[in-house]
Design a protein around this motif. Structure first.
Motif, PDB file in Angstrom:
ATOM      1  N   ASN A 112      -1.285  -0.648  -9.045  1.00 55.93           N
ATOM      2  CA  ASN A 112      -0.172  -0.137  -9.852  1.00 55.93           C
ATOM      3  C   ASN A 112       0.281   1.220  -9.313  1.00 55.93           C
ATOM      4  O   ASN A 112       0.775   2.067 -10.047  1.00 55.93           O
ATOM      5  CB  ASN A 112      -0.538  -0.067 -11.346  1.00 55.93           C
ATOM      6  CG  ASN A 112      -1.620   0.958 -11.620  1.00 55.93           C
ATOM      7  OD1 ASN A 112      -2.247   1.471 -10.696  1.00 55.93           O
ATOM      8  ND2 ASN A 112      -1.836   1.271 -12.885  1.00 55.93           N
ATOM      9  N   ASP A 126      -6.218   0.363  -7.367  1.00 56.25           N
ATOM     10  CA  ASP A 126      -5.835   0.908  -6.057  1.00 56.25           C
ATOM     11  C   ASP A 126      -6.419   2.302  -5.842  1.00 56.25           C
ATOM     12  O   ASP A 126      -6.852   2.639  -4.742  1.00 56.25           O
ATOM     13  CB  ASP A 126      -4.308   0.930  -5.898  1.00 56.25           C
ATOM     14  CG  ASP A 126      -3.608   1.693  -7.009  1.00 56.25           C
ATOM     15  OD1 ASP A 126      -3.955   1.477  -8.174  1.00 56.25           O
ATOM     16  OD2 ASP A 126      -2.714   2.506  -6.700  1.00 56.25           O
ATOM     17  N   SER A 127      -6.464   3.100  -6.900  1.00 58.17           N
ATOM     18  CA  SER A 127      -6.985   4.450  -6.691  1.00 58.17           C
ATOM     19  C   SER A 127      -8.500   4.422  -6.496  1.00 58.17           C
ATOM     20  O   SER A 127      -9.038   5.098  -5.616  1.00 58.17           O
ATOM     21  CB  SER A 127      -6.531   5.356  -7.842  1.00 58.17           C
ATOM     22  OG  SER A 127      -7.601   5.767  -8.626  1.00 58.17           O
ATOM     23  N   LEU A 168      -6.043  -4.431  -7.733  1.00 63.92           N
ATOM     24  CA  LEU A 168      -4.940  -4.482  -8.692  1.00 63.92           C
ATOM     25  C   LEU A 168      -4.149  -3.186  -8.502  1.00 63.92           C
ATOM     26  O   LEU A 168      -4.609  -2.107  -8.857  1.00 63.92           O
ATOM     27  CB  LEU A 168      -5.461  -4.623 -10.119  1.00 63.92           C
ATOM     28  CG  LEU A 168      -6.305  -5.878 -10.399  1.00 63.92           C
ATOM     29  CD1 LEU A 168      -6.519  -6.057 -11.898  1.00 63.92           C
ATOM     30  CD2 LEU A 168      -5.684  -7.145  -9.831  1.00 63.92           C
ATOM     31  N   GLY A 186      -1.223   3.997  -8.246  1.00 67.67           N
ATOM     32  CA  GLY A 186      -1.693   5.316  -8.676  1.00 67.67           C
ATOM     33  C   GLY A 186      -2.841   5.287  -9.652  1.00 67.67           C
ATOM     34  O   GLY A 186      -3.426   4.242  -9.937  1.00 67.67           O
ATOM     35  N   ILE A 187      -3.138   6.470 -10.156  1.00 65.00           N
ATOM     36  CA  ILE A 187      -4.272   6.648 -11.039  1.00 65.00           C
ATOM     37  C   ILE A 187      -3.902   6.257 -12.464  1.00 65.00           C
ATOM     38  O   ILE A 187      -2.801   6.552 -12.927  1.00 65.00           O
ATOM     39  CB  ILE A 187      -4.757   8.121 -10.996  1.00 65.00           C
ATOM     40  CG1 ILE A 187      -5.317   8.422  -9.588  1.00 65.00           C
ATOM     41  CG2 ILE A 187      -5.814   8.402 -12.051  1.00 65.00           C
ATOM     42  CD1 ILE A 187      -5.666   9.869  -9.363  1.00 65.00           C
ATOM     43  N   TYR A 188      -4.835   5.642 -13.154  1.00 65.90           N
ATOM     44  CA  TYR A 188      -4.703   5.214 -14.537  1.00 65.90           C
ATOM     45  C   TYR A 188      -3.463   4.358 -14.751  1.00 65.90           C
ATOM     46  O   TYR A 188      -3.416   3.209 -14.354  1.00 65.90           O
ATOM     47  CB  TYR A 188      -4.758   6.426 -15.477  1.00 65.90           C
ATOM     48  CG  TYR A 188      -5.070   5.981 -16.889  1.00 65.90           C
ATOM     49  CD1 TYR A 188      -6.178   5.182 -17.136  1.00 65.90           C
ATOM     50  CD2 TYR A 188      -4.258   6.323 -17.962  1.00 65.90           C
ATOM     51  CE1 TYR A 188      -6.462   4.733 -18.408  1.00 65.90           C
ATOM     52  CE2 TYR A 188      -4.541   5.887 -19.246  1.00 65.90           C
ATOM     53  CZ  TYR A 188      -5.645   5.087 -19.464  1.00 65.90           C
ATOM     54  OH  TYR A 188      -5.919   4.647 -20.721  1.00 65.90           O
TER      55      TYR A 188
HETATM   56 MG    MG Z   1      -3.974   2.143 -10.088  1.00 72.56          MG
END
Ligand code: MG
Ligand code: ADP
Length: 500
Positions: A478, A451-452, A476, A480-482
């Motif tokens: 989730n 997503d990021s 995919l 946010g980042i990482y």
């Molecule tokens: Mg993400």
């Protein structure tokens, strides 16, 4: 205030377009505006496909992906100041990734330099560190020379980015057509092979190894006969091999001696690495312990001499084109092949099978929330039944995507690459879809992003839609980042993700 052209005269925009056409440029990606809007129009009048993006960074990503896919010069056209500055991330990405791209940027008029002109910026200085070459024609008759050299520089040797700065006043100024040179098209990329005695030493070193491992990198995908000859070499030598992320697909992941699933063990125990078009950089843990044996020997093929002895001593440096060098080496190898019934092969295969089972267990665990492997399960199914060019970026999305999306053909996978750049996905997908439409109509384009990663250039979905290109993007998400946001994280910040 377009000047009316006199009989037998050309304007700067036309000179640029004609020179690009003469050099076989088929695609220009860009964002037009003052002072290069006429260049955008002229290239289309010369039958070059112009693709207008939302942002220069994507235009530059798309142009370099197209350059890598077609092995031809592809242009990114940008305006002055902010336009060129937005493209610089893309130029750096191309150079670090060893992909060719030519950026043409408009700049302020020569006689306004240093006087606070519109969007004035030291563009050559800014582009220089990201490029193999920067140049700036100051007359119309010089432009074809600059373009021809840009093409050669981007494609020859180790490919990379080139920048041509076009002072705005050149675009609409005119010159006698007779004074504008027509240059021959840069066609063949010159190739070379190492001296015979060095190739023979390499073969002896390979024959002596107890635990050899071939690593195939994306340079092998760039070399014209690279994929064919790597396949030929692996078939004849019967050596175990694995690919770098960028080298995936040069040989099918389903190949019988692929030890990709035993990667850690293979790197850690090999007494000889045969490195083909890959670099001992962060992606390969610099070639150093504890990931590699301290005294592992290295036989390396590369086209760039400075790459040898980088981080690790090269035992046998093979300076040459991968396809041509491997062709010559397999000839010298005669009927020799590695003993596939030995312990090393057995150890690798056992470890690979064990690791594959761990992955399969995760992939079939369909509890909510889905783990990445399970999310990739239906995608893998689709890929196995179709010819798909995959664009893949994100952190976990890309790491796990590498395992879960097997590659079977060369240059069918584009990811964040050596520079680890996030935000390349939509630009790569745009280029991939055009490439498939024009050059490989049976191939579908699938873009799988976190997503990021998607968020960086999400607006380019509009570009893809505007040109009616069939791209499927799967995100995919989730949050946010990482590692993203888990339900617990959301509680700890009162459900406000801006606090993270
Ligand atoms: Mg993400
Ligand atoms: P990877 O990401 O797969 O490790 P890299 O981009 O790091 O790949 O490395 C590719 C290497 O291949 C570079 O060192 C580049 O100089 C080399 N290379 C590119 N084209 C050729 C070619 N035609 N023949 C030999 N080496 C090449």
């Amino acid at each position: 205030d377009q000047p009316t052209l006199k009989q037998g005269e050309m304007d700067g925009a036309t000179v640029i377009a004609r020179a690009l056409k003469e050099q076989g440029v088929e695609y220009v990606f860009g964002v037009v505006g003052f002072p290069i809007i006429e260049v955008g129009m002229a290239v289309q009048q010369h039958g070059i496909k112009y693709i207008g993006c939302r942002n220069e960074q994507t235009a530059c990503y798309a142009a370099q992906a197209m350059g890598y896919l077609t092995r031809r010069p592809v242009v990114c056209l940008v305006v002055s100041g902010p336009g060129l500055l937005h493209a610089i991330g893309g130029l750096a990405n191309a150079t670090v990734n060893c992909w060719p791209v030519i950026c043409i940027g408009g700049s302020s008029d020569v006689d306004q330099e240093g006087r606070g002109a519109f969007q004035e910026w030291p563009q050559l200085e800014s582009a220089r560190s990201a490029c193999k070459l920067v140049s700036r024609p100051t007359t119309l008759s010089a432009i074809p020379f600059h373009i021809e050299k840009a093409v050669r520089t981007a494609l020859y040797g180790r490919p990379g980015a080139v920048y041509i700065d076009i002072p705005g006043n050149l675009v609409l100024s005119t010159e006698d057509e007779a004074k504008i040179p027509k240059l021959p098209k840069v066609s063949m990329i010159p190739v070379c092979i190492p001296p015979e005695n060095i190739m023979k030493t390499a073969i002896d070193t390979i024959k002596d190894a107890k635990k050899p491992l071939v690593i195939v990198g994306k340079g092998a995908g760039w070399s014209e006969r690279g994929p064919t000859m790597v396949q030929h070499f692996l078939t004849k030598s019967k050596l175990p091999w694995l690919a770098s992320p960028g080298g995936k697909g040069i040989v099918s992941d389903n190949h019988e001696r692929s030890v990709a699933s035993a990667r850690s063990l293979a790197l850690r125990e090999a007494d000889l690495i045969i490195l083909i078009g890959a670099r001992f950089n962060w992606i390969l843990h610099f070639g150093l312990p504890p990931r590699f044996q301290k005294d592992a020997k290295v036989v390396q093929i590369d086209i760039q001499p400075e790459e040898f002895h980088q981080n690790v001593q090269t035992t046998v440096p093979l300076m040459g084109d991968i396809g041509e060098t491997l062709y010559a080496m397999t000839e010298h190898m005669k009927n020799w092949h590695y003993n596939v019934h030995g312990d090393w092969m057995k150890q690798l295969m056992e470890n690979a099978n064990k690791n594959k089972q761990v992955v399969e267990k995760m992939a079939s665990d369909h509890k909510t929330p889905l783990n990445y492997y399970a999310a990739y399960h239906p995608i893998r199914d689709f890929i196995s039944k179709n010819d798909v060019l995959i664009v893949n970026e994100g952190a976990n999305t890309m790491d796990i995507g590498r395992t879960m999306m097997p590659s079977n053909l060369p240059r069918r996978r584009l990811d964040a690459g050596t520079f680890g750049t996030m935000g390349v996905g939509q630009g790569y997908a745009l280029a991939a879809a055009l490439y498939c439409r024009d050059h490989s109509p049976k191939t579908k384009v699938l873009c799988v992003q976190g997503d990021s990663a998607f968020g960086f250039s999400g607006m380019e979905l509009e570009t893809i839609a505007r040109y009616k290109l069939p791209v499927v993007t799967v995100i995919l998400n989730n949050s946010g980042i990482y590692r993203g946001m888990t339900p617990e994280d959301m509680k700890s910040v009162d459900g406000d993700p801006t606090l993270m």
